[in-house]
Write a protein that holds these residues in place. Structure first.
Motif, mmCIF file in Angstrom:
data_model
loop_
_atom_site.group_PDB
_atom_site.id
_atom_site.type_symbol
_atom_site.label_atom_id
_atom_site.label_comp_id
_atom_site.label_asym_id
_atom_site.label_seq_id
_atom_site.Cartn_x
_atom_site.Cartn_y
_atom_site.Cartn_z
ATOM 1 N N VAL A 213 0.543 -1.260 -0.163
ATOM 2 C CA VAL A 213 0.171 -0.095 0.382
ATOM 3 C C VAL A 213 0.540 1.391 -0.062
ATOM 4 C CG1 VAL A 213 -1.771 1.108 1.255
ATOM 5 C CG2 VAL A 213 -2.074 -1.029 0.995
ATOM 6 N N PHE A 214 1.640 1.344 0.752
ATOM 7 C CA PHE A 214 2.424 2.701 0.471
ATOM 8 C C PHE A 214 3.337 2.037 -0.500
ATOM 9 C CE2 PHE A 214 6.904 4.319 1.088
ATOM 10 C CZ PHE A 214 6.978 5.500 1.907
ATOM 11 N N LEU A 215 4.004 1.664 -1.512
ATOM 12 C CA LEU A 215 4.752 1.881 -2.090
ATOM 13 C C LEU A 215 3.351 2.402 -3.509
ATOM 14 C CD1 LEU A 215 6.929 -1.141 -2.383
ATOM 15 C CD2 LEU A 215 7.659 1.321 -2.030
ATOM 16 N N LEU A 216 2.348 1.647 -3.567
ATOM 17 C CA LEU A 216 1.389 1.966 -4.597
ATOM 18 C C LEU A 216 1.003 3.922 -4.157
ATOM 19 C CD1 LEU A 216 -0.494 -0.971 -4.946
ATOM 20 C CD2 LEU A 216 1.178 -0.136 -6.307
ATOM 21 N N LEU A 217 0.703 3.914 -3.359
ATOM 22 C CA LEU A 217 0.475 5.577 -3.322
ATOM 23 C C LEU A 217 1.385 6.481 -3.532
ATOM 24 C CD1 LEU A 217 -1.176 4.998 0.373
ATOM 25 C CD2 LEU A 217 -2.534 5.528 -1.707
ATOM 26 N N ARG A 218 2.574 5.581 -4.144
ATOM 27 C CA ARG A 218 3.742 6.932 -3.487
ATOM 28 C C ARG A 218 4.136 6.764 -5.514
ATOM 29 N NH1 ARG A 218 2.664 6.077 0.904
ATOM 30 N NH2 ARG A 218 4.620 7.837 2.428
ATOM 31 N N SER B 107 -3.694 12.874 9.836
ATOM 32 C CA SER B 107 -4.392 12.732 8.265
ATOM 33 C C SER B 107 -3.743 13.653 7.979
ATOM 34 C CB SER B 107 -6.276 12.690 8.632
ATOM 35 O OG SER B 107 -7.174 13.650 7.544
ATOM 36 N N LEU B 108 -3.617 13.803 6.705
ATOM 37 C CA LEU B 108 -2.796 15.097 6.111
ATOM 38 C C LEU B 108 -4.173 16.438 5.621
ATOM 39 C CD1 LEU B 108 -0.748 13.474 3.563
ATOM 40 C CD2 LEU B 108 -0.350 14.361 5.389
ATOM 41 N N SER C 246 -5.801 17.128 10.044
ATOM 42 C CA SER C 246 -5.030 16.993 11.044
ATOM 43 C C SER C 246 -5.355 16.067 12.557
ATOM 44 C CB SER C 246 -4.663 18.292 11.356
ATOM 45 O OG SER C 246 -4.355 18.877 10.465
ATOM 46 N N GLN C 247 -5.985 15.175 11.749
ATOM 47 C CA GLN C 247 -6.982 14.118 13.243
ATOM 48 C C GLN C 247 -5.886 13.003 13.061
ATOM 49 O OE1 GLN C 247 -10.676 13.555 12.302
ATOM 50 N NE2 GLN C 247 -11.439 14.652 13.656
ATOM 51 N N PRO C 248 -5.534 12.330 14.272
ATOM 52 C CA PRO C 248 -5.256 10.930 14.815
ATOM 53 C C PRO C 248 -6.020 10.099 13.440
ATOM 54 C CG PRO C 248 -5.201 12.166 16.697
ATOM 55 C CD PRO C 248 -6.167 12.557 15.886
ATOM 56 N N VAL C 249 -5.368 9.165 12.458
ATOM 57 C CA VAL C 249 -6.513 7.768 11.884
ATOM 58 C C VAL C 249 -6.478 7.027 12.591
ATOM 59 C CG1 VAL C 249 -5.327 6.429 10.127
ATOM 60 C CG2 VAL C 249 -4.499 8.485 9.899
ATOM 61 N N ARG D 22 -6.644 12.176 -2.000
ATOM 62 C CA ARG D 22 -4.404 11.533 -1.873
ATOM 63 C C ARG D 22 -4.617 12.101 -0.228
ATOM 64 N NH1 ARG D 22 -2.910 9.007 -5.556
ATOM 65 N NH2 ARG D 22 -0.498 9.394 -5.445
ATOM 66 N N ASP D 23 -5.267 11.251 0.650
ATOM 67 C CA ASP D 23 -4.726 10.991 2.045
ATOM 68 C C ASP D 23 -2.949 9.978 2.261
ATOM 69 O OD1 ASP D 23 -4.603 12.016 4.679
ATOM 70 O OD2 ASP D 23 -5.910 13.050 5.144
ATOM 71 N N TYR D 24 -2.383 10.068 2.460
ATOM 72 C CA TYR D 24 -1.781 9.172 2.474
ATOM 73 C C TYR D 24 -2.141 8.074 3.706
ATOM 74 C CZ TYR D 24 0.613 10.256 -1.424
ATOM 75 O OH TYR D 24 1.519 10.522 -3.379
ATOM 76 N N PRO D 25 -1.726 9.070 4.890
ATOM 77 C CA PRO D 25 -2.170 8.017 5.828
ATOM 78 C C PRO D 25 -3.510 7.204 6.269
ATOM 79 C CG PRO D 25 -1.073 10.422 6.340
ATOM 80 C CD PRO D 25 -1.214 9.965 5.115
ATOM 81 N N VAL D 26 -4.799 8.167 5.982
ATOM 82 C CA VAL D 26 -5.487 7.741 6.452
ATOM 83 C C VAL D 26 -5.691 6.514 5.706
ATOM 84 C CG1 VAL D 26 -8.173 7.900 6.251
ATOM 85 C CG2 VAL D 26 -6.758 10.175 6.748
#
Length: 340
Positions: free
Chosen positions: A29-34, A86-87, A90-93, A304-308
């Protein structure tokens, strides 16, 4: 080696594979999002932002660092139980997941229960009298429900039961005129029962019937097919024929001898269906405006909110791995024919 020792070794092996599977999913998931097209900075500031503003936000979010450093920071956060921030909000995921996961769990649990009950009832009635009208109707039911597009079925049921008949609400999880339950579980049905609030229970049930019924109907055909095939195979087995030769009534032969063995594959199917619930629930939650984790995932992908996205996928993957592992271990314990 005894069966108990083999079972312990099997459990240890499956438990050892679970973290590896989660690591692979998280890394993928990390690589695909990037590598996917788009930029979270553009999603947050828009395309008209100045280059200085874009670069300042990129520095603030840490997106300017090399990809390997971002990856190892991400893995370190996961090991500490930190899903990130969250980008956009700004809330914790973890809080975002915690707020939306109970709605999806409630929807999925009720849908799975309805799918199992309906599919098993249709499959049993067809297998008990093969090549009859019930068997033909069951086959058509299984094919039809499996082939129906989820969004089309959801909109048809909305049109019939919510718009034309007015029996049920079109969407949402709870009536807007009432304060939602603030119970400890986040499951409105459970909180309504615990608090002895019939109004909470009725309000949540009315909103749950259409989305859970739609998802359960779409999944029921799979249960029907698996039970019908396995029950018909069990009815042709030697031990069933031996029971019949002893003069045992046909109904008892089916219920006491054939059905228990035919239900074991259904138990395995229930674990696999949990993964199908995620894909189906996304379309159902969007159509019915159900505030679950699948809907939050869809929104995060669009922003495009990567962390969420990463946090939601990791949590869902952990749930799927845990459920499938539990089902596999339960089947291995119940069925002596399973080899390790």
């Amino acid at each position: 080696m005894s069966r108990r020792a083999n079972l312990i070794r099997y459990v240890a092996g499956r438990l050892a594979l679970a973290p590896l599977m989660l690591w692979l999913i998280a890394s993928l998931v990390f690589l695909l999002l990037r590598v996917a097209p788009g930029d979270p900075v553009d999603a947050m500031l828009g395309t008209r932002a100045t280059a200085a503003a874009r670069e300042a936000l990129r520095l603030q979010l840490g997106l300017d660092r090399p990809l390997p450093l971002q990856y190892f920071d991400y893995l370190g956060q996961l090991l500490r139980g930190d899903l990130g921030t969250s980008l956009n909000s700004s809330q914790p995921v973890a809080r975002i997941v915690g707020d939306s996961l109970p709605a999806s769990l409630e929807l999925g649990a009720v849908a799975l229960l309805l799918a199992a009950l309906l599919g098993l009832a249709v499959g049993f009635s067809g297998a008990a009298r093969p090549e009859g009208r019930l068997d033909l109707a069951g086959r058509l039911f299984g094919i039809g429900t499996y082939a129906l597009p989820p969004f089309w079925a959801a909109m048809v049921l909305q049109l019939v039961f919510a718009v034309w008949l007015g029996w049920l609400p079109v969407g949402g999880r709870f009536p807007n005129s009432m304060v939602p339950p603030a119970g400890p579980t986040g499951l409105y049905l459970v909180d309504g029962l615990v608090a002895l609030r019939p109004d909470w229970l009725i309000g949540s049930l009315r909103h749950l019937v259409l989305p859970a019924g739609t998802l359960g109907l779409l999944l029921s055909g799979v249960f029907e097919k698996v039970l019908r095939l396995n029950l018909r195979r069990a009815l042709r087995s030697d031990y069933v024929e031996a029971a019949r030769s002893r003069g045992i009534p046909e109904g008892r032969v089916i219920l006491r001898h054939a059905l228990p063995n035919a239900l074991l594959p259904v138990l395995t199917l229930a674990g696999i269906t949990v993964a199908s619930l995620i894909g189906g629930a996304l379309l159902i939650e969007v159509t019915f405006s159900w505030p679950g984790i699948a809907l939050r995932l869809q929104e995060a992908i669009g922003q495009r909110d990567y962390p969420v996205v990463q946090g939601v996928v990791v949590v869902l993957a952990a749930l799927v791995v845990a459920v499938t592992l539990l089902v596999d271990l339960l089947v291995a314990w119940l069925d002596p024919r399973v080899s390790f």
